[in-house]
Design an enzyme around this catalytic site. Structure first.
Site, mmCIF file in Angstrom:
data_model
loop_
_atom_site.group_PDB
_atom_site.id
_atom_site.type_symbol
_atom_site.label_atom_id
_atom_site.label_comp_id
_atom_site.label_asym_id
_atom_site.label_seq_id
_atom_site.Cartn_x
_atom_site.Cartn_y
_atom_site.Cartn_z
ATOM 1 N N SER A 116 -1.178 3.025 0.363
ATOM 2 C CA SER A 116 -1.298 1.943 -0.845
ATOM 3 C C SER A 116 -2.241 0.972 -0.414
ATOM 4 C CB SER A 116 -0.270 1.692 -1.680
ATOM 5 O OG SER A 116 -0.411 0.531 -2.520
ATOM 6 N N TYR A 126 8.548 -1.398 -1.658
ATOM 7 C CA TYR A 126 7.354 -0.447 -1.678
ATOM 8 C C TYR A 126 6.228 -0.888 -0.609
ATOM 9 C CZ TYR A 126 3.331 1.890 -3.950
ATOM 10 O OH TYR A 126 2.211 2.638 -3.966
#
Length: 250
Positions: free
Chosen positions: A142, A155
């Site tokens: 990401s 995350y």
């Protein structure tokens, strides 16, 4: 270059970026094995893949389960005589939560789905691809794996781990004919972004404002980058490839 006769193993492939990438490989002629938790959604994804004129197999399981990952990769090899490419897209998103309020259970779930799952997938994919004469793996991290995100610390930590493991694996496998790269998407169409934007519209707007191209990316755009890194970028390994509308540029 056609991928006819090649095989690819894709985790998290029954929706979003994973499914878009599985379909892109199928369009290029590759047979596709998908590994995701929801058996019903897997069957629907396989039907879409087979409509491209290739073979598809579905394995239902959790990427955090080593036995399940090992057997799915082995079954893929048995089905098609080898494994040439893999895309590890399985993952989980974090709720917008301050670090001091994040439960240990949620932290461990995020690390298992994103970091542990990528580690286990690569462990068995590398062995299979090496035995098949070489190929490539692409992981999915990401933009948050390159630039930290407040209120999504676990995350971001998991995605930073994916980037680090990718680079380490690339160094280990470079002489074995196995290339390992990672895509780092920004805000991208798919279930994860839609759910995030619905629950946190203010933060979604803030995230979008940080993308110089001023739009959400399409999952097919990420799939194109994965195909490039796996098939075409034959002198590229250990690279973290942003697909983020310029999000990580500045």
């Amino acid at each position: 270059m056609s991928l006819r006769g090649k095989s690819v193993f894709v985790t998290g492939a029954n929706s979003g970026i994973g499914l878009a990438t599985a379909l892109r490989f199928a369009e290029e002629g590759a047979n596709v094995a998908i590994f995701s938790r929801r058996a019903g959604a897997n069957a629907e994804a396989c039907a879409l893949i087979e409509a491209k004129g290739v073979e598809a197999y579905s394995f239902a399981g959790d990427v955090g389960d080593e036995d399940a990952v090992r057997e799915a990769v082995a079954a893929t090899v048995r089905a098609w005589g080898g494994l040439h490419y893999a895309f590890n897209a399985a993952g989980a998103a974090q709720s917008v939560t301050p670090l001091t309020e994040l439960s240990l259970d949620e932290y461990e779930t995020l690390m298992s789905a994103n970091a542990r799952g990528t580690f286990l997938s690569m462990k068995y994919e590398i062995l299979a691809i090496r035995a098949s004469g070489g190929g490539a793996i692409c992981n999915c991290a990401s933009a948050a794996g390159l630039i930290p995100s407040a209120f999504q610390v676990a995350y971001a930590g998991a995605k930073f781990a994916v980037v680090g493991m990718t680079r380490g694996a690339a160094l280990e496998c470079a002489k074995d004919g196995v290339r390992v790269n990672v895509v780092c998407p920004g805000a991208t169409t798919g279930e994860m972004w839609v759910d995030f934007a619905r629950k946190h519209p203010d933060r979604a707007a803030l995230a979008l404002a940080k993308h110089p191209m001023n739009r959400v990316g399409e999952k097919e755009e990420v799939a194109a980058a994965v195909l490039f890194l796996c098939r075409d970028a034959t002198f590229t390994t250990g690279h973290a490839f942003p697909v983020d509308g310029g999000r990580t540029t500045g």
